[in-house]
Write an enzyme that holds these catalytic residues in place. Structure first.
Site, PDB file in Angstrom:
ATOM      1  N   GLY A  45       0.835  -1.192   0.000  1.00 18.67           N
ATOM      2  CA  GLY A  45       0.000   0.000   0.000  1.00 18.67           C
ATOM      3  C   GLY A  45       0.869   1.241   0.000  1.00 18.67           C
ATOM      4  N   GLN A  50       3.196   9.951   0.777  1.00 20.24           N
ATOM      5  CA  GLN A  50       4.471   9.226   0.910  1.00 20.24           C
ATOM      6  C   GLN A  50       5.412   9.482  -0.268  1.00 20.24           C
ATOM      7  OE1 GLN A  50       2.377   5.277   1.958  1.00 20.24           O
ATOM      8  NE2 GLN A  50       4.341   5.162   3.026  1.00 20.24           N
ATOM      9  N   CYS A  95       5.844   0.197   7.214  1.00 13.44           N
ATOM     10  CA  CYS A  95       5.492   1.330   6.365  1.00 13.44           C
ATOM     11  C   CYS A  95       6.714   1.705   5.535  1.00 13.44           C
ATOM     12  CB  CYS A  95       5.061   2.512   7.233  1.00 13.44           C
ATOM     13  SG  CYS A  95       4.604   3.976   6.297  1.00 13.44           S
ATOM     14  N   LEU A  96       6.514   1.955   4.247  1.00 17.23           N
ATOM     15  CA  LEU A  96       7.623   2.343   3.371  1.00 17.23           C
ATOM     16  C   LEU A  96       8.289   3.633   3.853  1.00 17.23           C
ATOM     17  CD1 LEU A  96       6.105   1.465  -0.111  1.00 17.23           C
ATOM     18  CD2 LEU A  96       8.127   0.429   0.919  1.00 17.23           C
ATOM     19  N   HIS A 137      -4.560   1.753   7.395  1.00 19.74           N
ATOM     20  CA  HIS A 137      -3.196   2.290   7.457  1.00 19.74           C
ATOM     21  C   HIS A 137      -3.021   3.439   6.455  1.00 19.74           C
ATOM     22  CE1 HIS A 137       1.327   1.683   7.831  1.00 19.74           C
ATOM     23  NE2 HIS A 137       1.238   2.396   6.718  1.00 19.74           N
ATOM     24  N   GLU A 138      -3.504   3.237   5.232  1.00 16.41           N
ATOM     25  CA  GLU A 138      -3.316   4.248   4.178  1.00 16.41           C
ATOM     26  C   GLU A 138      -4.210   5.473   4.403  1.00 16.41           C
ATOM     27  OE1 GLU A 138      -0.754   3.906   2.533  1.00 16.41           O
ATOM     28  OE2 GLU A 138      -0.434   1.773   2.883  1.00 16.41           O
ATOM     29  N   HIS A 141      -2.613   7.806   6.695  1.00 17.13           N
ATOM     30  CA  HIS A 141      -1.631   8.689   6.033  1.00 17.13           C
ATOM     31  C   HIS A 141      -2.303   9.956   5.505  1.00 17.13           C
ATOM     32  CE1 HIS A 141       2.211   6.630   5.966  1.00 17.13           C
ATOM     33  NE2 HIS A 141       1.679   5.509   5.525  1.00 17.13           N
TER      34      HIS A 141
HETATM   35  C1  QAP Z   1       0.876  -0.628   4.876  1.00 21.26           C
HETATM   36  O1  QAP Z   1       3.028  -1.107   4.145  1.00 21.26           O
HETATM   37  C2  QAP Z   1       0.434  -1.890   5.564  1.00 21.26           C
HETATM   38  O2  QAP Z   1       9.931  -1.352   6.385  1.00 21.26           O
HETATM   39  C3  QAP Z   1       1.741  -0.876   3.679  1.00 21.26           C
HETATM   40  O3  QAP Z   1      11.825  -2.048   4.600  1.00 21.26           O
HETATM   41  C4  QAP Z   1       1.227  -2.477   6.541  1.00 21.26           C
HETATM   42  O4  QAP Z   1       3.709  -1.719   2.136  1.00 21.26           O
HETATM   43  C5  QAP Z   1      -0.754  -2.458   5.248  1.00 21.26           C
HETATM   44  C6  QAP Z   1       7.799  -2.029   3.492  1.00 21.26           C
HETATM   45  C7  QAP Z   1       0.797  -3.630   7.187  1.00 21.26           C
HETATM   46  C8  QAP Z   1      -1.176  -3.610   5.882  1.00 21.26           C
HETATM   47  C9  QAP Z   1      -0.403  -4.196   6.844  1.00 21.26           C
HETATM   48  C10 QAP Z   1       8.205  -1.681   4.758  1.00 21.26           C
HETATM   49  C11 QAP Z   1       8.780  -2.387   2.579  1.00 21.26           C
HETATM   50  C12 QAP Z   1       6.399  -2.015   3.048  1.00 21.26           C
HETATM   51  C13 QAP Z   1       9.545  -1.703   5.135  1.00 21.26           C
HETATM   52  C14 QAP Z   1       4.001  -1.504   3.276  1.00 21.26           C
HETATM   53  C15 QAP Z   1      10.518  -2.062   4.202  1.00 21.26           C
HETATM   54  C16 QAP Z   1      10.120  -2.396   2.922  1.00 21.26           C
HETATM   55  C17 QAP Z   1       5.365  -1.598   3.801  1.00 21.26           C
HETATM   56 CO    CO Z   2       2.522   3.606   5.532  1.00 23.69          CO
END
Ligand code: QAP
Ligand code: CO
Length: 177
Positions: A45, A50, A95-96, A137-138, A141
């Site tokens: 997501g 972001q 989270c990215l 989550h999104e 943001h």
């Molecule tokens: C949000 O999160 C989310 O630390 C999206 O090094 C999180 O895509 C939705 C990511 C949990 C549902 C459940 C994070 C990639 C990606 C990092 C992400 C990383 C590389 C996170």
């Molecule tokens: Co995030």
């Protein structure tokens, strides 16, 4: 369009996003750049803030049983409105914009979402499981809220300490000689 992920503690992540009113080529270009950015960085997501754009835009692509994220599973949500939030669930979120940190976060289990697509057409969806968590989550943001804002104060202090250390190490390994 060239995009870069905005990372904590960048102040832009605290900004509240504004509603999209123009469903034009500029919006389509942004969405077309956000999708590969999410996939190439192993994301499921991504919200527009972001990548530094304070508009109510998010993209989602929840991995299937094989862990794949085919383009046909992509969901683009513009101006999402959540309702009917029910139940409770816990998931280890990341989270990215907060790289390499993961923590258990409590969310609603199911919800209803009304949103628009890239052409301004309205849609609605009932979500549960990982999709429901990702939407919450999104949408956070879009309101300037990060998952780390939901930690207890002791967990948050632990995070700040670990994250600062990580940033310092990253800096020392990318330094030019
Ligand atoms: C949000 O999160 C989310 O630390 C999206 O090094 C999180 O895509 C939705 C990511 C949990 C549902 C459940 C994070 C990639 C990606 C990092 C992400 C990383 C590389 C996170
Ligand atoms: Co995030």
């Amino acid at each position: 369009m060239k995009l870069k992920i905005v990372e904590y503690p960048d102040k832009r992540l605290k900004q509240k996003s504004l509603k999209v009113t123009k469903f034009d080529n500029e919006l389509h270009g942004l969405l077309d750049a956000m999708n590969p950015m999410m996939i190439n960085t192993n994301g499921i997501g991504l919200a527009a803030i972001q990548v530094g754009v304070a508009l109510e835009i998010l993209v989602l692509n929840i991995p299937d049983e094989e862990g794949e994220q085919p383009p046909e599973n992509l969901i683009e949500m513009i101006n999402p409105i959540l309702s009917d939030k029910k139940g409770e669930t816990t998931y280890q979120e990341g989270c990215l914009s907060v790289p390499e940190f993961y923590e258990d976060i409590h969310r609603f289990e199911t919800l209803h979402v009304n949103y628009q697509d890239r052409d301004g057409n309205t849609h609605e969806l009932k979500a549960d499981g990982l999709l429901s968590i990702a939407i919450q989550h999104e949408v956070d943001h879009l309101n300037g809220i990060l998952f780390i804002d939901k930690l207890t104060s002791s967990r948050r202090r632990k995070f700040e300490k670990e994250y600062k250390k990580m940033l310092k190490e990253k800096k020392s390994t990318t330094q030019k000689v």
